[in-house]
Write an enzyme that holds these catalytic residues in place. Structure first.
Site, short mmCIF file in Angstrom:
data_model
loop_
_atom_site.label_atom_id
_atom_site.label_comp_id
_atom_site.label_asym_id
_atom_site.label_seq_id
_atom_site.Cartn_x
_atom_site.Cartn_y
_atom_site.Cartn_z
N GLY A 56 0.84 -1.19 0.00
CA GLY A 56 0.00 0.00 0.00
C GLY A 56 0.87 1.24 0.00
N CYS A 83 5.28 -6.05 1.78
CA CYS A 83 5.55 -4.61 1.80
C CYS A 83 4.78 -3.92 2.94
CB CYS A 83 5.23 -4.00 0.43
SG CYS A 83 5.92 -2.34 0.18
N TYR A 84 3.76 -3.12 2.66
CA TYR A 84 3.00 -2.48 3.73
C TYR A 84 2.40 -3.52 4.66
CZ TYR A 84 -0.40 0.56 6.07
OH TYR A 84 -1.12 1.24 7.01
N HIS A 171 8.31 -7.19 -3.24
CA HIS A 171 7.09 -7.63 -3.93
C HIS A 171 7.37 -8.92 -4.70
CE1 HIS A 171 4.48 -4.12 -3.25
NE2 HIS A 171 5.61 -3.44 -3.20
N GLU A 173 5.25 -10.77 -6.07
CA GLU A 173 4.24 -10.97 -7.12
C GLU A 173 4.64 -10.40 -8.47
OE1 GLU A 173 2.95 -7.09 -5.07
OE2 GLU A 173 4.02 -8.94 -4.59
N ASP A 229 -14.42 -12.61 -23.60
CA ASP A 229 -15.18 -12.69 -22.36
C ASP A 229 -16.62 -13.13 -22.61
OD1 ASP A 229 -12.86 -11.73 -21.27
OD2 ASP A 229 -13.57 -9.68 -21.10
N LYS A 372 -8.48 -12.71 -16.73
CA LYS A 372 -8.48 -12.92 -18.18
C LYS A 372 -7.76 -14.20 -18.59
CE LYS A 372 -9.42 -10.20 -21.20
NZ LYS A 372 -10.62 -9.98 -22.04
#
Length: 517
Positions: A56, A83-84, A171, A173, A229, A372
Site C-alpha cells: 500500500g 511490503c505495507y 514484492h 508478485e 469474455d 483474463k
C-alpha cells in the site's frame, strides 16, 4: 462441487493487489480480494485457507493510514505480509517500523540470512527483488526469525513457522523479483499447507451445476461482442442449458476485418449456439457522422448499442419469454467497481453495463471470479476456436476510437486493411502471445507528404501501438523485431494506397494509455 476455501488478499490500497491474487491462482490455489476495512468476522466467515496482506502507499505510523485489525493475527489462519502488509504485521505483533531515510525503489539485491527459512531456502545470494518502500522493519516481532536483509531494510523477510506467519518487504508478485513465484508458492504449500487443486476443469463443473440449478427450464439471452469474455461466458452457459440460450450479436460496423464473420460462422460452428444477428452498421455510422471528440464517440456508440440490443432482446423475449441475461463480467471488473467478492455468481439484475434499469432480467455472471488468463483457459477447455480464445483485447467502441478524427465508411476500410496486415505479420512471426494488444491507429485528420515511384503523395500516417502487459493496468511498448516492423510498414504503404507513412508508438502506460482515444 463447492467453491474451495479461498486465500484472501487483503487490499491496503495496493497497486498490485490483483496481481497477488493472480499469482496465487497460478499456483492452482483459489483467491479472492477483500478490502482492509472488512471486519475480521466477515473474513473468517469465508473460511480462508490463508490470508495475504498486500502492499500500500501509506506509512504504517502516519495518521489515517489503513490499519490491520489485530484480530486477523489472533486466529490460526496462516498469514503472509507483503511490503505495507509486512510492516503492518510487524508493528501489530510488537516489532519496530521506522523511517530510516534509506529508501529502496526498484531492483534491489536481497541477502538471505545464514538460515534462510522456508521461503528463501536454496535460493541464490544477492537475489534481485523489487522494492518500493521508504519505511523499514528494524526489529522483528518476538518469535520471528529474520531470514533476509537488504541495504535499506535490516529486516527484509521474516518467518514464524509454528504460528504459520511470514512476510517480506519486497514484492514477490511482480516479474522483476526473481524467484518471486517460488517464494509465494512455498508460503502457500509449505507454510500454509494448501493443496493445489484450483483448475479450469473445477470452474466449469462448478459453474455448470450452479447455472442449471438457478435457470431450470427458463430462457436465457447473451450479448456477444466478438470478444473472448462474452464468447466464453456464452459457451459456459450453453454447456449448462443448451438451446435455452439465445445469443444476440450486434454488428455495429466498427469491428476489424473478419471478426463479424468469426462470430457468425466459426463460433456457431464450434458451439452450436442459437444466434440472432443484427446488422446495425448504417445506424452507427449515421450517428457518428462528423463526430471527432472521443468521449462523444464513446457515448454515442454506447447509447446506440443499448438501444439496438434492447430492441433485439424484446424480440427474443416476445418469442421465448426470457428471464436471464448473461454478462461476461470478469473479476477485475468487480474489484475495480468496488463490487463484492463473494462466491455467488448469479444475482438479480439491477444495472448491467449501462443497460436500462427497466430491462427486467436476472443476471448470470459465470466469469465473475476469474481473471483474463483463466477465462482463456476456460475457452480452450470448452472447445472454442483458438483464434477467438487468444484474441487480443479489443475496445467496445471498436475501430471508431482508433480513427483520430471523424468516422466514415471509407476511413474504416483504410484502417481495416492496415490493421489486418499488422495482425497477419504478427501471427506469421509467431508473436501473437508475446503481445497483449496491438492497436493500429489511423491519423485521419493528419496528412503527410511522401513519394512513391516518381510522384508526390499526400496520404495519412498510421501508428503501430504494440504493447505488453499482464492485466492492462500498466503496460510497456513491445520490443518487436525491427525486421517485423519493417515488413508491416512496407506492406501497409505498398498495399493501402491512402497511407504513406507508418510510425511506432514507444510510450509506456503510464504516462500514455493503450488506446489513443
Amino acid at each position: 462441487m463447492s467453491t474451495p476455501r479461498p486465500v484472501l488478499v487483503v487490499d491496503f490500497g495496493a497497486q498490485y493487489a490483483q496481481l497477488i491474487a493472480r499469482r496465487v491462482r497460478e499456483a492452482n490455489v483459489y483467491s479472492e480480494i477483500v478490502p482492509h476495512s472488512m471486519p475480521v468476522a466477515e473474513m473468517l466467515a469465508k473460511d480462508p485457507a490463508a490470508i495475504i496482506l498486500s502492499g500500500g502507499p501509506s506509512s504504517v505510523y502516519e495518521p489515517g493510514a489503513p490499519q490491520l485489525d489485530a484480530g486477523v493475527l489472533d486466529t490460526d489462519v496462516p498469514v503472509f505480509g507483503i511490503c505495507y502488509g509486512f510492516q503492518a504485521m510487524a508493528q501489530t505483533l510488537g516489532g519496530t517500523v521506522a523511517h530510516t531515510g534509506a529508501r529502496e525503489y526498484g531492483r534491489t539485491s536481497l541477502t538471505p540470512a545464514a538460515d534462510p527459512g522456508v521461503l528463501l531456502r536454496a535460493l541464490p545470494a544477492d537475489l534481485p527483488v523489487w522494492m518500493s518502500h521508504g519505511d523499514s522493519v528494524v526489529e522483528a516481532p518476538a518469535g520471528f526469525s529474520v531470514t533476509a536483509s537488504s541495504p535499506g531494510a535490516p529486516v527484509a523477510a521474516f518467518e514464524n513457522l509454528p504460528a504459520r506467519r511470514a512476510g517480506v518487504q519486497f514484492h514477490p508478485e511482480v516479474l522483476h523479483t526473481e524467484q518471486g513465484q517460488t517464494m509465494l508458492t512455498r508460503f502457500l504449500y509449505d507454510i500454509a499447507g494448501i493443496e493445489p487443486t484450483w483448475t479450469s476443469s473445477n470452474i466449469i463443473d462448478e459453474q455448470v451445476a450452479a447455472i442449471r440449478s438457478v435457470v431450470g427450464d427458463k430462457q436465457v439471452i447473451c450479448g456477444l461482442s466478438g470478444g473472448v469474455d462474452s464468447a466464453v461466458a456464452a459457451a459456459l452457459v450453453h454447456r449448462a442449458v443448451g438451446d435455452q440460450l439465445t445469443c444476440i450479436f450486434v454488428d455495429h460496423g466498427l469491428l476489424r476485418a473478419g471478426e463479424a464473420e468469426q462470430v457468425e460462422k466459426d463460433y456457431v460452428a464450434a458451439t452450436g449456439i442459437r444466434l440472432k444477428v443484427v446488422d446495425a452498421s448504417e445506424r452507427f455510422l449515421g450517428a457518428l457522422d462528423g463526430v471527432t471528440d472521443p468521449e462523444r464517440k464513446r457515448k454515442i456508440i454506447g447509447r446506440e448499442f443499448i438501444r439496438v440490443f434492447e430492441q433485439a432482446a424484446r424480440e427474443v423475449d416476445a418469442e421465448r419469454d426470457v428471464e436471464f441475461l448473461v454478462q461476461g463480467t470478469l473479476y477485475p471488473d468487480v474489484v475495480e467497481s468496488g463490487g463484492g467478492t463473494g462466491t455467488a455468481n448469479i444475482k438479480s439484475h439491477h444495472n448491467v453495463g449501462g443497460l436500462p434499469d427497466d430491462l427486467q432480467f436476472s443476471l448470470i455472471e459465470p466469469l465473475r471470479t476469474l481473471f483474463k488468463d483463466e477465462v482463456r483457459a476456460l475457452g480452450t477447455q470448452l472447445g472454442l476456436p483458438d483464434e477467438m480464445v487468444q484474441r487480443h483485447p479489443f475496445p467496445g467502441p471498436g475501430l471508431a476510437i482508433r480513427i483520430i478524427g471523424a468516422v466514415s465508411r471509407e476511413r474504416l476500410d483504410v484502417l481495416r486493411q492496415a490493421d489486418l496486415i499488422a495482425r497477419e505479420e504478427l501471427t506469421a512471426a509467431g508473436l501473437d502471445r508475446d503481445v497483449w494488444q496491438f492497436p493500429v491507429v489511423l491519423l485521419a485528420d493528419v496528412r503527410s507528404v511522401g513519394v512513391q515511384g516518381d510522384g508526390r503523395t499526400y496520404g495519412h500516417p498510421v501508428v503501430l501501438r504494440p504493447v505488453s502487459s499482464e492485466d492492462a493496468m500498466t503496460a510497456d511498448w513491445s520490443r518487436l523485431p525491427f525486421d517485423l516492423i519493417a515488413r508491416i510498414s512496407n506492406r501497409i504503404t505498398n498495399e493501402v494506397a491512402e497511407i504513406n507513412r507508418v510510425v511506432l508508438d514507444v510510450t509506456s502506460k503510464p504516462p500514455g494509455t493503450i488506446e489513443w482515444e
